[in-house]
Design a protein around this motif. Structure first.
Motif, PDB file in Angstrom:
ATOM      1  N   LEU A 196      29.598  24.807  41.892  1.00 38.36           N
ATOM      2  CA  LEU A 196      28.429  25.681  41.866  1.00 38.36           C
ATOM      3  C   LEU A 196      28.668  26.852  42.803  1.00 38.36           C
ATOM      4  O   LEU A 196      28.880  26.663  44.015  1.00 38.36           O
ATOM      5  CB  LEU A 196      27.176  24.917  42.296  1.00 38.36           C
ATOM      6  N   VAL A 197      28.658  28.061  42.258  1.00 33.70           N
ATOM      7  CA  VAL A 197      28.858  29.287  43.035  1.00 33.70           C
ATOM      8  C   VAL A 197      27.493  29.944  43.225  1.00 33.70           C
ATOM      9  O   VAL A 197      26.932  30.509  42.287  1.00 33.70           O
ATOM     10  CB  VAL A 197      29.814  30.249  42.313  1.00 33.70           C
ATOM     11  N   PRO A 198      26.914  29.897  44.435  1.00 29.08           N
ATOM     12  CA  PRO A 198      25.570  30.447  44.649  1.00 29.08           C
ATOM     13  C   PRO A 198      25.544  31.960  44.424  1.00 29.08           C
ATOM     14  O   PRO A 198      26.420  32.682  44.900  1.00 29.08           O
ATOM     15  CB  PRO A 198      25.273  30.109  46.113  1.00 29.08           C
ATOM     16  N   ARG A 199      24.537  32.413  43.741  1.00 29.22           N
ATOM     17  CA  ARG A 199      24.416  33.833  43.443  1.00 29.22           C
ATOM     18  C   ARG A 199      24.344  34.681  44.713  1.00 29.22           C
ATOM     19  O   ARG A 199      24.970  35.732  44.813  1.00 29.22           O
ATOM     20  CB  ARG A 199      23.167  34.064  42.582  1.00 29.22           C
ATOM     21  N   ASP A 200      23.599  34.207  45.707  1.00 27.48           N
ATOM     22  CA  ASP A 200      23.422  34.998  46.931  1.00 27.48           C
ATOM     23  C   ASP A 200      24.675  35.055  47.789  1.00 27.48           C
ATOM     24  O   ASP A 200      24.737  35.845  48.736  1.00 27.48           O
ATOM     25  CB  ASP A 200      22.265  34.430  47.758  1.00 27.48           C
ATOM     26  N   ALA A 201      25.665  34.217  47.498  1.00 28.49           N
ATOM     27  CA  ALA A 201      26.896  34.197  48.293  1.00 28.49           C
ATOM     28  C   ALA A 201      27.982  35.090  47.704  1.00 28.49           C
ATOM     29  O   ALA A 201      29.051  35.229  48.300  1.00 28.49           O
ATOM     30  CB  ALA A 201      27.419  32.771  48.392  1.00 28.49           C
ATOM     31  N   VAL A 202      27.718  35.707  46.558  1.00 27.09           N
ATOM     32  CA  VAL A 202      28.732  36.486  45.844  1.00 27.09           C
ATOM     33  C   VAL A 202      28.412  37.981  45.942  1.00 27.09           C
ATOM     34  O   VAL A 202      27.290  38.408  45.668  1.00 27.09           O
ATOM     35  CB  VAL A 202      28.796  36.082  44.357  1.00 27.09           C
ATOM     36  N   THR A 203      29.411  38.765  46.343  1.00 27.42           N
ATOM     37  CA  THR A 203      29.300  40.224  46.349  1.00 27.42           C
ATOM     38  C   THR A 203      30.188  40.771  45.238  1.00 27.42           C
ATOM     39  O   THR A 203      31.379  40.456  45.184  1.00 27.42           O
ATOM     40  CB  THR A 203      29.737  40.825  47.692  1.00 27.42           C
ATOM     41  N   ILE A 204      29.609  41.569  44.352  1.00 24.89           N
ATOM     42  CA  ILE A 204      30.352  42.130  43.214  1.00 24.89           C
ATOM     43  C   ILE A 204      30.426  43.639  43.401  1.00 24.89           C
ATOM     44  O   ILE A 204      29.417  44.303  43.662  1.00 24.89           O
ATOM     45  CB  ILE A 204      29.664  41.771  41.880  1.00 24.89           C
ATOM     46  N   TYR A 205      31.635  44.187  43.268  1.00 28.04           N
ATOM     47  CA  TYR A 205      31.841  45.603  43.584  1.00 28.04           C
ATOM     48  C   TYR A 205      32.990  46.160  42.752  1.00 28.04           C
ATOM     49  O   TYR A 205      33.795  45.398  42.186  1.00 28.04           O
ATOM     50  CB  TYR A 205      32.131  45.782  45.076  1.00 28.04           C
ATOM     51  N   PRO A 206      33.085  47.496  42.654  1.00 27.08           N
ATOM     52  CA  PRO A 206      34.154  48.095  41.846  1.00 27.08           C
ATOM     53  C   PRO A 206      35.531  47.729  42.372  1.00 27.08           C
ATOM     54  O   PRO A 206      35.740  47.612  43.586  1.00 27.08           O
ATOM     55  CB  PRO A 206      33.897  49.601  41.973  1.00 27.08           C
ATOM     56  N   ALA A 207      36.493  47.575  41.459  1.00 25.50           N
ATOM     57  CA  ALA A 207      37.856  47.252  41.867  1.00 25.50           C
ATOM     58  C   ALA A 207      38.490  48.416  42.610  1.00 25.50           C
ATOM     59  O   ALA A 207      39.393  48.241  43.414  1.00 25.50           O
ATOM     60  CB  ALA A 207      38.695  46.875  40.647  1.00 25.50           C
ATOM     61  N   ARG A 208      38.032  49.640  42.342  1.00 22.86           N
ATOM     62  CA  ARG A 208      38.532  50.830  43.056  1.00 22.86           C
ATOM     63  C   ARG A 208      37.397  51.811  43.261  1.00 22.86           C
ATOM     64  O   ARG A 208      36.479  51.862  42.474  1.00 22.86           O
ATOM     65  CB  ARG A 208      39.656  51.510  42.275  1.00 22.86           C
TER      66      ARG A 208
END
Length: 376
Positions: free
Chosen positions: A364-376
């Motif tokens: 289980l990967v918690p949503r609040d623990a994940v940061t999503i950002y551009p690769a560049r």
């Protein structure tokens, strides 16, 4: 002093360019063989590039250009001081004599050099060691004297090559607490494998791999949003590659393999999603300008990942089915490795799940623990 470097050293696979503003400290990180030592040798004058230049505060220290005049200021005249893994004190001189040595070499009268050496030893907390020779000093004490000696040279650029790596835990902590005070306002480059050094000393971090600059940014930004596998490991993060997916909206949730939010928890402007190469969709928090379909990354701490419950609430994140590839101790936890994801779990959880290489596992990967950002 500001620093500008452009250098090509083909025999060492080095090809890079970097600028360091005056008064800032740069942490230089990378795997073994990345070119860190070669870069320090270039800056210190012990290595000449096949092509390039080193300019410190507007003063050309090295210049090698086809058809141009070659400049290579010798190491002793560059106003660059190095603090290495070993103190390398002169064994037959006292601590005071070691600190006074660079002053005497510059022509400072003996009385003035000794007075200044006493001041510097006091500043690094080693005043009581003045009359001891290196053989009677501990490793931490030797490094304190080495810091004083480096400062005595009044360098325009200070190079620190893993200065805490050979010290015990307590001595390393003392030196790490001491150095930031002397780096303030100075231009410095710190080679390190320890994230604590970057956090406590550096304004910026540069990732060197294969002799090339792979990533660079302010320390806090790079540690939170690494863009290479090495930088992620350095920051203690797991890094997932994919493309920006359709994020949850105010009226619903993201759809796609791996997305788990059956209760319809509404999304916000800060929600984002990453579509993995497997087609699975991981939910997280947005950082930066993300457009659906663009290359993107997701960073998270392995300690945030848990075993997915077989029943009950699983709406706070994404469940991923994986196969265990390895187990290893991490302090009082066990790191569970899979092909693209890691989880730091309590030993009892690993035992209860009978996890071992080859086992199937649902994470289980918690949503609040994940940061999503551009690769560049």
């Amino acid at each position: 002093m500001s620093l500008h470097v452009e250098a090509q050293v083909p025999e060492r696979g080095l090809d890079l360019a970097l600028d360091l503003p005056a008064g800032r400290t740069l942490a230089l990180v990378g795997p073994n063989g990345a070119g860190k030592s070669s870069l320090l040798a270039l800056l210190g004058g012990d290595l000449r590039p096949a092509r390039g230049e080193v300019v410190l505060g507007g003063r050309v220290l090295t210049s090698v250009r086809p058809g141009g005049r070659t400049v290579q200021v010798p190491a002793h005249a560059r106003r660059v001081a190095t603090l290495g893994q070993e103190a390398h004190l002169i064994p037959h001189l006292t601590a005071l004599g070691n600190v006074a040595f660079p002053l005497r070499a510059r022509g400072v009268p003996r009385r003035d050099a000794r007075a200044r050496a006493h001041e510097l030893l006091a500043e690094v907390g080693a005043a009581d060691l003045a009359e001891r020779r290196p053989g009677r000093l501990s490793g931490g004490q030797q490094q304190r004297v080495a810091i004083a000696r480096a400062l005595a040279a009044d360098p325009e650029l200070l190079l620190l090559d893993e200065p805490m790596s050979t010290l015990d835990v307590d001595a390393a902590a003392e030196i790490r607490a001491l150095l930031p005070r002397f780096l303030e306002g100075r231009s410095a480059v710190v080679v390190t494998h320890d994230v604590l050094d970057a956090i406590t000393m550096a304004h910026d971090v540069l990732v060197l791999e294969g002799g090339e600059v792979q990533d660079r940014g302010p320390t806090a930004d790079l540690l939170a949003r690494p863009r290479t596998a090495f930088a992620a490991r350095f920051a203690g993060l797991a890094l997932l590659h994919g493309r920006a997916g359709a994020a949850p909206t105010a009226g619903g949730v993201a759809e796609g393999a791996g997305a788990v939010d059956p209760t319809g928890v509404p999304g916000t402007d800060q929600d984002a999603a990453l579509r993995l190469p497997t087609g699975e969709l991981i939910q997280g928090r947005r950082s930066g300008d993300l457009r659906e379909g663009d290359p993107a990354l997701a960073a998270l701490r392995p300690a945030a990942v848990t075993l997915a419950p077989s029943t009950g609430d699983r709406t706070a994140g994404t469940v991923l089915a994986r196969t265990v590839t390895g187990l290893e101790p991490r302090g009082d936890l066990v790191r569970v490795r899979t092909a693209d994801l890691e989880a730091d779990l309590a030993p009892e959880a690993v035992a209860a799940g009978t996890l071992r290489p080859g086992s199937d596992v649902r994470l289980l990967v918690p949503r609040d623990a994940v940061t999503i950002y551009p690769a560049r």
